[in-house]
Design a protein around this motif. Structure first.
Motif, mmCIF file in Angstrom:
data_model
loop_
_atom_site.group_PDB
_atom_site.id
_atom_site.type_symbol
_atom_site.label_atom_id
_atom_site.label_comp_id
_atom_site.label_asym_id
_atom_site.label_seq_id
_atom_site.Cartn_x
_atom_site.Cartn_y
_atom_site.Cartn_z
ATOM 1 N N ILE A 236 3.436 -6.890 -21.538
ATOM 2 C CA ILE A 236 4.687 -6.372 -22.081
ATOM 3 C C ILE A 236 4.972 -5.026 -21.418
ATOM 4 N N PRO A 237 6.111 -4.860 -20.738
ATOM 5 C CA PRO A 237 6.413 -3.585 -20.089
ATOM 6 C C PRO A 237 6.466 -2.434 -21.100
ATOM 7 N N ILE B 13 -7.829 -7.505 -25.943
ATOM 8 C CA ILE B 13 -9.133 -7.833 -25.394
ATOM 9 C C ILE B 13 -9.164 -7.785 -23.866
ATOM 10 N N TYR B 14 -7.993 -7.933 -23.208
ATOM 11 C CA TYR B 14 -7.952 -7.938 -21.737
ATOM 12 C C TYR B 14 -7.414 -6.621 -21.162
ATOM 13 N N CYS B 15 -7.390 -5.569 -21.954
ATOM 14 C CA CYS B 15 -6.677 -4.358 -21.539
ATOM 15 C C CYS B 15 -7.269 -3.689 -20.296
ATOM 16 N N GLU B 16 -8.548 -3.911 -19.998
ATOM 17 C CA GLU B 16 -9.145 -3.303 -18.803
ATOM 18 C C GLU B 16 -8.979 -4.152 -17.552
ATOM 19 N N LEU B 17 -8.471 -5.352 -17.711
ATOM 20 C CA LEU B 17 -8.307 -6.254 -16.573
ATOM 21 C C LEU B 17 -6.829 -6.312 -16.201
ATOM 22 N N ALA C 108 -1.020 -1.772 -12.419
ATOM 23 C CA ALA C 108 -0.439 -1.871 -13.761
ATOM 24 C C ALA C 108 -1.336 -1.169 -14.773
ATOM 25 N N GLN C 109 -0.730 -0.465 -15.713
ATOM 26 C CA GLN C 109 -1.467 0.267 -16.728
ATOM 27 C C GLN C 109 -1.223 -0.359 -18.104
ATOM 28 N N HIS C 110 -2.308 -0.592 -18.816
ATOM 29 C CA HIS C 110 -2.180 -1.115 -20.171
ATOM 30 C C HIS C 110 -1.514 -0.094 -21.078
ATOM 31 N N ALA D 144 -0.227 -10.084 -14.298
ATOM 32 C CA ALA D 144 -0.435 -8.644 -14.184
ATOM 33 C C ALA D 144 -1.760 -8.234 -14.799
ATOM 34 N N GLY D 145 -2.385 -9.143 -15.551
ATOM 35 C CA GLY D 145 -3.651 -8.824 -16.196
ATOM 36 C C GLY D 145 -4.366 -10.082 -16.657
ATOM 37 N N ALA D 146 -5.485 -9.887 -17.371
ATOM 38 C CA ALA D 146 -6.365 -10.966 -17.838
ATOM 39 C C ALA D 146 -6.925 -11.732 -16.637
#
Length: 391
Positions: A180-181, A204-208, A213-215, A317-319
């Motif tokens: 989510i932007p 749970i995937y915020c570091e990946l 891209a920044q969580h 962008a992640g996970a």
């Protein structure tokens, strides 16, 4: 109903088994199958984390902890959450759980009454909806497939009614890998505060995350601490799936209710796992970064391959999941996944199990060795061509 069914909970009888685990079970006894199905890192847990667990086992630290978990771990989590602009009291605003899946169950049971509505942003992880339904809540699905696979503030507000109790989000998302932007997350925060409902955020995937891209956490915006329930854990980022360590950060008033349930159904998370997780937060970040970089390389490989097959697929962008659209093959997601397994020995998860907007897609996990990913992608490409040729 059969005689046996009369002896069971009707709510449990209505609950389907996990669609992910169904395909995982199909793998048993099939050593020749390449699995892109279960979201589990192929890396071992970093050595410093394992070594910390060995130390405490050797010292005989095998007792229960407080229901809340080790204060040492909660303090490390509180420090870590400051990285994302959130400030929680480790004494009463952070609870250690048996994995992040317990977080979902405990949070829902603590806030939902029969008949309450919960907006679930879909496609989503498979346990959100059934666990809410077991609370006798009404699921209000928000199909994100037409908005880039992330919810907008406008979509959420359009579904809020006087019966709405909560909104469930996950960013980075499982199964799509989308995030989510920040500007949209800020708008969502304003909607939540305006209507004074809970928002449950699975992070749970915020570091990946990839490509810089920044969580961004929903809990980081002004005034959101009273409405946000932050769920996280160590399974994905630290490759600690089997250690079963998660945590909830939420207002003290809510956690005082959740900890009662946690105390009754699990007592506490394993003590050596808790010590190990604390060490991960102190000294495991270089290994986390190595894993993240490797996942990004695998993402690039998989995304290029699916595009080469002519399949529409958002770049995650992640996970560590990809969610290609396979509708052009003429098969449903269930048919595609089943036939791919039977004919080409590759396991993926049908998108239909993830709720609204998932049909016509498959979820492929790239937390798998690169050589296996390459073989699997070749077989998927072959199967896609077979399907299109038969249309």
């Amino acid at each position: 109903m059969t005689a046996w069914e009369n002896r069971f909970s009707s709510a449990m009888l209505r609950t389907p088994p996990s669609g992910i685990r169904k395909f995982f079970e199909m793998l048993i006894g099939h050593d020749d199958v390449i699995s892109l199905s279960v979201g589990e890192p192929d890396f071992p847990t970093p050595w410093c984390i394992r070594e910390e667990a060995f130390y405490h086992l050797e010292k005989g630290h095998t007792s229960y902890t407080s229901n809340w978990g080790l204060l040492e771990l909660r303090e490390e989590i509180a420090k870590y959450m400051q990285k994302y602009g959130m400030h929680y009291n480790p004494q009463k605003e952070i609870l250690i759980t048996v994995g992040a899946s317990e977080c979902v169950d405990a949070a829902l049971r603590a806030i939902l009454n029969p008949g309450d509505e919960i907006i679930v942003c879909q496609p989503c992880y498979v346990n959100y909806t059934p666990l809410a339904e077991l609370c006798a809540a009404k699921i209000v699905p928000l199909d994100t497939s037409k908005s880039g696979f992330y919810p907008t503030a406008q979509q959420i507000e359009s579904l809020i009614t006087p019966q709405t109790k909560a909104v469930m989000i996950c960013s980075p998302n499982n199964p799509t890998g989308t995030m989510i932007p920040k500007d949209e997350m800020e708008k969502i925060a304003e909607v939540i505060k305006k209507h004074q409902v809970w928002i449950i955020s699975d992070e749970i995937y915020c570091e990946l995350t990839y490509d810089g891209a920044q969580h961004v956490s929903i809990g980081s915006f002004p005034g959101m601490k009273d409405y946000a329930i932050i769920l996280n854990g160590f399974s994905k980022s630290f490759a600690m799936t089997g250690w079963r360590i998660g945590y909830i950060a939420a207002p003290a008033e809510l956690l005082a209710q959740i900890v009662k349930l946690h105390g009754y159904n699990t007592i506490c998370a394993p003590i050596f796992s808790q010590y190990a997780a604390a060490e991960g937060l102190r000294n495991g970040w270089s290994e986390v970064e190595k894993m993240r970089v490797s996942y990004q390389q695998r993402r690039n490989l998989m995304h290029k391959a699916f595009c080469g097959m002519g399949l529409n697929v958002p770049e995650p962008a992640g996970a560590f999941y990809m969610f290609p659209d396979i509708s052009s093959t003429g098969l449903s997601s269930e048919e595609f996944a089943t036939q791919l397994f039977q004919k080409h020995n590759v396991a993926v998860v049908p998108g239909s199990v993830f709720g609204a907007g998932g049909e016509g897609h498959i979820r492929c996990c790239y937390a798998t060795a690169v050589d296996k990913i390459k073989i699997a992608l070749g077989k998927i490409a072959e199967f896609v061509q077979e399907c299109k040729a038969s249309l």
